[in-house]
Structures are given as structure tokens and as C-alpha cells.
Design an enzyme around this catalytic site. Structure first.
Site, PDB file in Angstrom:
ATOM      1  N   PRO A  90       0.784  -1.243   0.000  1.00 44.92           N
ATOM      2  CA  PRO A  90       0.000   0.000   0.000  1.00 44.92           C
ATOM      3  C   PRO A  90       0.814   1.291   0.000  1.00 44.92           C
ATOM      4  CG  PRO A  90       0.100  -0.861   2.217  1.00 44.92           C
ATOM      5  CD  PRO A  90       0.798  -1.872   1.341  1.00 44.92           C
ATOM      6  N   GLY A  91       2.136   1.186   0.023  1.00 46.21           N
ATOM      7  CA  GLY A  91       2.960   2.381  -0.082  1.00 46.21           C
ATOM      8  C   GLY A  91       3.719   2.763   1.158  1.00 46.21           C
ATOM      9  N   SER A  92       3.684   1.925   2.191  1.00 42.10           N
ATOM     10  CA  SER A  92       4.374   2.283   3.433  1.00 42.10           C
ATOM     11  C   SER A  92       5.877   2.429   3.201  1.00 42.10           C
ATOM     12  CB  SER A  92       4.094   1.238   4.511  1.00 42.10           C
ATOM     13  OG  SER A  92       4.392  -0.070   4.044  1.00 42.10           O
ATOM     14  N   GLU A 111       3.211  -1.681  -8.880  1.00 39.21           N
ATOM     15  CA  GLU A 111       2.242  -2.545  -8.228  1.00 39.21           C
ATOM     16  C   GLU A 111       1.478  -3.330  -9.299  1.00 39.21           C
ATOM     17  OE1 GLU A 111       0.082  -4.877  -6.354  1.00 39.21           O
ATOM     18  OE2 GLU A 111       1.530  -3.707  -5.206  1.00 39.21           O
ATOM     19  N   ASP A 155       9.876  -6.381  -1.711  1.00 36.30           N
ATOM     20  CA  ASP A 155       9.088  -6.895  -0.589  1.00 36.30           C
ATOM     21  C   ASP A 155       7.907  -7.645  -1.208  1.00 36.30           C
ATOM     22  OD1 ASP A 155       8.822  -6.507   2.529  1.00 36.30           O
ATOM     23  OD2 ASP A 155       6.797  -6.347   1.715  1.00 36.30           O
ATOM     24  N   CYS A 208       7.267 -10.336   5.526  1.00 37.05           N
ATOM     25  CA  CYS A 208       6.698 -10.344   6.875  1.00 37.05           C
ATOM     26  C   CYS A 208       6.315 -11.767   7.270  1.00 37.05           C
ATOM     27  CB  CYS A 208       5.496  -9.403   6.980  1.00 37.05           C
ATOM     28  SG  CYS A 208       4.132  -9.788   5.851  1.00 37.05           S
TER      29      CYS A 208
END
Length: 420
Positions: A90-92, A111, A155, A208
Site C-alpha cells: 500500500p505504499g508504506s 504494483e 518486498d 513479513c
């Protein structure tokens, strides 16, 4: 079970951080600094959800798990650098990278999923990050020249085992052979990242999850099959790291810690120095731009933007000059959303623009100023009699204690916040 301590990072210049903190405290929030990253904070009191705070509304903070802030720090691009974020929504991390490279740098956030791309672009627009551009391609087949990036953040989609505290069933959903398609995709993305990385360049791979097959196994693959060189990461204050697996020393591996942080894996790889392969011609297809005089008439100083404002199907987008000179002409990408062109030719600029210009300014202070801002963002109009006379539709730059927030619309003596 311990209460999870929410983390966030400030999205502003270091000089403006005390003002953003004062805004949060005035609304009852309490927090403390996190030692591993200067803009990082951890909440100690949250009278209402942090996402509903004025600071969040104006894009001055981003709610993000502290472990999620680690990959950009591991990549550590210098100010002015160009960075490719291969799986950005989401852009973090995309937004964090934008802060690290600064106004003269560039971040390209790719994306593959159109719905997630919309989320990415919306988050970037709220933060007003004009040095970020976005595109939508399969990450394992990016139409870019080989050896064209000095810094790459990867990521990829993963099983998310590290988020078990928030998603208790995640290990049941992603178990046994259900992770096989993810592992195959991750390996393909790593292979593409190696192709795109310039000799001597840096790549950070992160997930993650705590699944070895999605983490250490890929680092061994990158080393043994792709020829990338693992680099040991430095000590990490404020985190408890797990012992590295044999052959993968120097990575950051975190197991989930109840009430503290989610599980995460971060590794940095470097491409061996060598001769750079010839690139492909760069540039951008023909596009119409908004004349500087029209931007000035709307209260925006074009000299403060990183590039021209282009017109695409009635929408306005910033075109960073660094992107125009770097990317292949055939690549379809989009800069920060600036607003729309009406059918009659009028410009309807986004209220999210914080740049100075020749238009009027409304300076608000203290709790009374916050009350005025709260009324505006809730859709109510407020009196602006103290402003100089202006024609209907003029945009007014809002400030709180000197901090630029955005642009409200002035109609006679009434101010409105209009997103559309």
C-alpha cells in the site's frame, strides 16, 4: 494478551516534526520516539483511532508497524538517488523511501494489481509525495533496461506468518504446499531484480513471514544461482533479533513478539561490480503541459515542483524531471495527482497541494485553529472574513502554527475543503 503498541512515522521535514507532534498532543495523543529511526514513534495514549487524527488526514503521519520500516533503512539510499520498489502497495515502504532520497531523488513504485495500485496512489496523494511515480506491471517482467537501477526494494507477496498476532489463522491458511506458488513467484521476482540491478548496486529482499523457504532459501538461491553478494546488516537498536540460520549471517530476522512487533525478515544483497550493459533510449511520449502562468494564477509556484504538470485524459499529474530522464519511453507511469481540467478548461487543483504561491494564506494557531480545521475536514464551511477579498473558487493555503497543510476553496467569505 498484551495490547499491541501501535507505531507510526512522521511524514514531514525534521524542522516540521515538533509542529506535527504538537498537533497530535493537542488532540490527546501521547507517544514516544523509537531509537532505530528518527521519524518513528510509538503510541502510549490513543483517545481515538490514530487514523482519524488531523495529522493523519493531512498526510503528516503514516501508520506502520515498526518492523515494516526496516527494509528501507537496510537499503539506505543516499539523498538524490533513484529507487525501484517492485511490489509497492500500500505504499508504506515507498513513502519511507521517498523521505530518504529527498526532493531531488526519485522512487518508482510498481504494483501489479490494479486495485492495490489505486490504494498505493491514494496513499501517496494524501502524503503529497511529488518525488514518487507509479506503474502497473508484473514484477517478474518489468519493461525496463537491464542494469538500470542502483537501488531496488523487493518486498514480495508472502505467507505473512509474522502477522500472527493480528491474523491468528494465517499459519493455517498458508501451510504445507499452499506456499509453493508464493515461493515460485518470489524466486522469479528475485531473478528479475538481479537483471535490473546495476553492477555495484544494492537490493533489499524482505518479507513479513518467518518461513525459511520464503526467506533464507531465497538468499542462498540469490548467492549461489544469481551471483549476488550478501552483505551483513548493522546492529539494530530497539529490536530483539533471532539467531541467523547457518549460511545467512548478517540478516535481520524477527519473530513475532506479543505487544511489540510483528515477525519480519530483511536481507541486503549487492551485485558484483562490472561493466554496465547498454541501456535503452529514455524519455516520455508526447504530452500536454500546463503553462506556468496558469499554475501561478491558481496559487501554485511551478518552481517549487520537481517537474512540469502534464495533462492526461483530463487529469493533472506531476512529471518529475528525474523520471523523464531515466525511464524507457514505452513505460507507462504516473506522477503525483494534481487535480483535473474541467470541460470549460478551468483547472480544479487538488486541495492536497501544499506548495507556496501568490494566493492568499490562512494562518491558524492553537486549539482554536484545530477546531477550524476539524470543521473543514468534516465537510462544514467556516467563515474566512480575515482573508483579503478574492473571487469565488480561489484556493487558500492553510497553515497551522506555520505548517503548510493544503488548500481550501474560498467562496466569498466562506471556506470549504473539497476533495473533488
Amino acid at each position: 494478551m498484551p495490547t499491541f503498541r501501535r507505531s507510526f512515522r512522521l511524514v514531514c521535514s525534521p524542522a516540521d516534526e515538533p509542529i506535527v507532534e504538537a498537533m497530535l498532543r493537542a488532540q490527546g495523543y501521547a507517544f514516544e520516539a523509537d531509537p532505530f529511526f528518527a521519524p518513528a514513534r510509538r503510541l502510549t495514549a490513543e483517545p481515538m483511532p490514530l487514523g482519524s487524527s488531523l495529522a493523519a488526514f493531512f498526510g503528516l503521519l503514516y501508520i506502520q508497524d515498526r518492523a515494516s520500516m526496516l527494509p528501507p533503512l537496510a537499503l539506505n539510499p543516499e539523498p538524490g538517488a533513484a529507487v525501484l520498489d517492485m511490489c509497492a502497495s500500500p505504499g508504506s515502504k515507498t513513502g519511507q523511501l521517498a523521505g530518504l532520497v529527498g526532493a531531488q531523488g526519485l522512487v518508482l513504485g510498481n504494483e501489479p494489481s490494479p486495485p492495490r495500485l489505486s490504494t498505493l496512489r491514494r496513499n501517496l496523494a494524501v502524503s503529497g509525495l511529488a518525488n514518487v511515480i507509479t506503474c502497473c506491471y508484473p514484477g517478474e517482467e518489468l519493461p525496463m533496461a537491464s542494469a538500470s537501477w542502483d537501488f531496488i526494494q523487493l518486498d514480495p507477496p508472502c505467507s505473512g506468518w509474522g502477522t500472527v498476532e493480528r491474523h491468528p489463522k494465517v499459519r493455517d491458511i498458508w501451510k504445507d504446499d499452499k506456499t509453493t506458488p508464493l515461493i515460485r513467484l518470489q524466486r522469479a521476482l528475485l531473478t528479475e531484480a538481479e537483471r535490473l540491478l546495476r553492477p555495484g548496486g544494492s537490493l533489499v529482499y524482505s518479507t513479513c513471514t518467518t518461513n525459511d523457504e520464503e526467506n533464507e532459501a531465497h538468499i542462498r538461491f540469490a548467492r549461489d544461482e544469481l551471483g549476488l553478494l550478501p552483505e551483513a546488516l548493522p546492529d539494530l537498536p530497539g529490536f530483539t533479533l533471532e539467531a541467523p540460520r547457518q549460511g545467512c549471517e548478517g540478516v535481520w530476522r524477527l519473530e513475532p513478539r506479543p505487544g511489540d512487533t510483528q515477525g519480519f525478515f530483511v536481507a541486503r544483497l549487492r551485485k558484483a561490480p562490472g561493466r554496465t550493459a547498454p541501456g535503452t533510449p529514455t524519455g516520455c511520449p508526447h504530452y500536454e503541459t500546463v503553462p506556468d502562468a496558469r499554475l501561478l494564477a491558481e496559487g501554485v509556484d511551478p518552481a517549487l515542483l520537481p517537474g512540469p504538470v502534464g495533462v492526461f485524459n483530463g487529469n493533472l499529474h506531476v512529471l518529475p524531471r528525474s523520471g523523464l530522464g531515466l525511464l524507457p519511453a514505452g513505460l507507462r507511469w504516473q506522477g503525483l495527482y494534481m487535480g483535473k481540467v474541467a470541460r470549460n478548461g478551468d483547472l480544479h487543483l487538488s486541495p492536497r497541494l501544499r506548495q507556496d504561491g501568490p494566493g492568499p494564506t490562512l494562518d491558524l494557531e492553537g486549539k482554536q485553529g484545530l477546531s477550524t480545521l476539524a470543521a473543514l475536514v468534516q465537510g462544514r464551511s467556516v467563515t474566512a472574513a480575515e482573508l483579503p477579498p478574492a473571487r469565488g473558487g480561489t484556493h487558500v493555503l492553510l497553515r497551522w502554527n506555520g505548517l503548510k497543510l493544503g488548500r481550501a476553496t474560498l467562496k466569498k467569505t466562506r471556506l470549504l475543503w473539497a476533495e473533488r
